[in-house]
Design a protein around this motif. Structure first.
Motif, PDB file in Angstrom:
ATOM      1  N   LYS A 120       0.423  -1.184   0.094  1.00 24.12           N
ATOM      2  CA  LYS A 120      -0.248  -0.431   0.053  1.00 24.12           C
ATOM      3  C   LYS A 120       0.538   1.511  -0.177  1.00 24.12           C
ATOM      4  O   LYS A 120       2.424   1.570   0.691  1.00 24.12           O
ATOM      5  N   LEU A 121      -0.162   2.192  -0.402  1.00 27.27           N
ATOM      6  CA  LEU A 121       1.349   4.184  -0.320  1.00 27.27           C
ATOM      7  C   LEU A 121       0.606   4.260   0.862  1.00 27.27           C
ATOM      8  O   LEU A 121      -0.230   4.181   1.379  1.00 27.27           O
ATOM      9  N   ALA A 122       2.059   5.190   1.336  1.00 27.51           N
ATOM     10  CA  ALA A 122       1.741   5.539   2.284  1.00 27.51           C
ATOM     11  C   ALA A 122       2.261   7.584   2.291  1.00 27.51           C
ATOM     12  O   ALA A 122       3.278   7.755   1.784  1.00 27.51           O
ATOM     13  N   LEU A 123       2.016   8.472   2.441  1.00 24.72           N
ATOM     14  CA  LEU A 123       1.774  10.028   1.895  1.00 24.72           C
ATOM     15  C   LEU A 123       1.324  10.771   3.377  1.00 24.72           C
ATOM     16  O   LEU A 123       1.256  10.737   4.171  1.00 24.72           O
ATOM     17  N   ALA A 124       2.868  11.483   3.380  1.00 29.78           N
ATOM     18  CA  ALA A 124       2.549  12.280   5.121  1.00 29.78           C
ATOM     19  C   ALA A 124       2.406  14.065   4.266  1.00 29.78           C
ATOM     20  O   ALA A 124       3.375  14.209   3.105  1.00 29.78           O
ATOM     21  N   ALA A 125       1.508  14.520   4.302  1.00 33.20           N
ATOM     22  CA  ALA A 125       1.111  16.077   3.782  1.00 33.20           C
ATOM     23  C   ALA A 125       0.783  16.643   5.459  1.00 33.20           C
ATOM     24  O   ALA A 125       0.548  16.786   6.371  1.00 33.20           O
ATOM     25  N   VAL A 126       2.290  17.529   5.810  1.00 30.64           N
ATOM     26  CA  VAL A 126       2.476  18.329   7.192  1.00 30.64           C
ATOM     27  C   VAL A 126       2.587  19.553   6.084  1.00 30.64           C
ATOM     28  O   VAL A 126       3.361  19.895   5.170  1.00 30.64           O
ATOM     29  N   ALA A 127       2.534  20.067   7.068  1.00 31.15           N
ATOM     30  CA  ALA A 127       2.167  21.978   7.222  1.00 31.15           C
ATOM     31  C   ALA A 127       3.255  21.757   8.703  1.00 31.15           C
ATOM     32  O   ALA A 127       2.806  21.656   9.225  1.00 31.15           O
ATOM     33  N   CYS A 128       3.947  22.754   8.432  1.00 34.70           N
ATOM     34  CA  CYS A 128       5.213  23.228   8.999  1.00 34.70           C
ATOM     35  C   CYS A 128       5.296  24.986   9.353  1.00 34.70           C
ATOM     36  O   CYS A 128       4.827  25.774   8.168  1.00 34.70           O
ATOM     37  N   ALA A 129       5.711  25.203  10.664  1.00 35.10           N
ATOM     38  CA  ALA A 129       5.298  26.715  10.346  1.00 35.10           C
ATOM     39  C   ALA A 129       6.366  27.769  10.091  1.00 35.10           C
ATOM     40  O   ALA A 129       6.565  28.882   9.489  1.00 35.10           O
ATOM     41  N   ASP A 130       7.277  27.053   9.976  1.00 33.86           N
ATOM     42  CA  ASP A 130       9.200  27.561   9.685  1.00 33.86           C
ATOM     43  C   ASP A 130       9.132  27.142   7.353  1.00 33.86           C
ATOM     44  O   ASP A 130       8.450  26.711   6.942  1.00 33.86           O
ATOM     45  N   LEU A 131      10.330  27.956   7.745  1.00 30.59           N
ATOM     46  CA  LEU A 131      10.674  28.391   5.707  1.00 30.59           C
ATOM     47  C   LEU A 131      11.595  26.214   5.590  1.00 30.59           C
ATOM     48  O   LEU A 131      12.119  26.407   6.382  1.00 30.59           O
ATOM     49  N   PRO A 132      11.711  26.167   4.789  1.00 32.61           N
ATOM     50  CA  PRO A 132      12.512  25.077   4.366  1.00 32.61           C
ATOM     51  C   PRO A 132      14.501  25.557   4.131  1.00 32.61           C
ATOM     52  O   PRO A 132      14.642  24.517   4.707  1.00 32.61           O
ATOM     53  N   ASP A 133      14.559  26.773   4.639  1.00 35.12           N
ATOM     54  CA  ASP A 133      16.459  27.196   5.225  1.00 35.12           C
ATOM     55  C   ASP A 133      16.290  26.090   6.517  1.00 35.12           C
ATOM     56  O   ASP A 133      17.641  26.414   7.025  1.00 35.12           O
ATOM     57  N   ASP A 134      15.363  26.772   7.665  1.00 30.68           N
ATOM     58  CA  ASP A 134      14.861  26.254   8.717  1.00 30.68           C
ATOM     59  C   ASP A 134      15.024  25.119   8.978  1.00 30.68           C
ATOM     60  O   ASP A 134      15.813  24.943  10.164  1.00 30.68           O
ATOM     61  N   TYR A 135      15.097  23.521   8.083  1.00 32.97           N
ATOM     62  CA  TYR A 135      15.548  22.670   8.826  1.00 32.97           C
ATOM     63  C   TYR A 135      16.507  21.948   7.650  1.00 32.97           C
ATOM     64  O   TYR A 135      16.892  21.250   6.607  1.00 32.97           O
ATOM     65  N   GLN A 136      18.213  22.537   8.372  1.00 34.93           N
ATOM     66  CA  GLN A 136      19.093  21.966   7.565  1.00 34.93           C
ATOM     67  C   GLN A 136      20.009  22.340   8.823  1.00 34.93           C
ATOM     68  O   GLN A 136      20.019  22.692  10.039  1.00 34.93           O
ATOM     69  N   ALA A 137      21.045  21.705   8.469  1.00 35.05           N
ATOM     70  CA  ALA A 137      22.261  21.688  10.083  1.00 35.05           C
ATOM     71  C   ALA A 137      22.417  22.700   9.937  1.00 35.05           C
ATOM     72  O   ALA A 137      22.700  23.466   8.582  1.00 35.05           O
ATOM     73  N   GLY A 138      22.837  23.516  11.092  1.00 36.66           N
ATOM     74  CA  GLY A 138      23.170  24.664  11.795  1.00 36.66           C
ATOM     75  C   GLY A 138      22.249  25.345  11.635  1.00 36.66           C
ATOM     76  O   GLY A 138      22.528  26.769  11.901  1.00 36.66           O
TER      77      GLY A 138
END
Length: 188
Positions: free
Chosen positions: A102-120
């Motif tokens: 079966k297929l599984a998909l997460a549809a996620v909302a994040c308050a912050d921007l992509p650059d906030d989710y990186q090392a450092g």
């Protein structure tokens, strides 16, 4: 259960009444033919999940979509409870045919921007690291994990951007339900 169940949406937002994003997403996917939406906080305000019913729906749906807003680097508490009670390993792995394939998909909302989710950066890790428990759980059941559909900046997004996100998710689900995996390049 719709007679032709093609997608099961497991929706979890404990504060739907305050959410600018979740309501639009819920409305966008709820009207799709062949989609069953399980609004966990609406269905189970007492936190007692109807495990038998949830498993019947899982058995019937070829696509399972987990819709939630990331909070404190995790899925909402009731969604975690859903996994703990519904996805018991002895059930998920031992079912004849089970969830395998079966297929599984997460549809996620994040308050912050992509650059906030990186090392450092602000959150120190990529978003995929925070989704790993979900990915690992569905993978352990033999499901195929699809690239997540992510709405970055949801905390400050305009109504137009939120509507575009909801419409993109609707289009993506329609593609998967009709066998067109063209939407596989979306998301994070």
């Amino acid at each position: 259960m719709p007679p032709d169940l093609r997608a099961l949406v497991i929706f979890a937002d404990s504060s739907l009444h305050r959410s600018r994003t979740s309501r639009r997403v819920l409305d966008a996917v709820a009207g799709l033919p062949g989609v069953q939406v399980q609004d966990l906080y609406q269905l189970y305000p007492d936190l007692y999940i109807d495990v038998r019913r949830e498993r019947e729906l899982l058995d019937a749906a070829p696509l399972v979509v987990f819709v939630f807003q990331l909070g404190w680097y995790a899925m909402p508490a009731l969604l975690k409870e859903w996994f703990d009670t519904v996805f018991k390993p002895e059930w998920a792995r031992m079912q004849p045919g089970g969830l395998h394939g079966k297929l599984a998909l997460a549809a996620v909302a994040c308050a912050d921007l992509p650059d906030d989710y990186q090392a450092g950066a602000r959150h120190g890790r990529p978003l995929e690291d925070y989704l790993m428990p979900l990915e690992q759980s569905v993978g352990a059941c033999g499901m195929r994990w699809l690239a997540p559909h992510v709405f970055y900046g949801a905390g400050t997004a305009s109504a137009e951007a939120t509507d575009e996100h909801a419409a993109a998710l609707r289009t993506l689900l329609t593609g998967y339900m009709t066998g067109n995996d063209a939407g596989a390049g979306h998301g994070a």
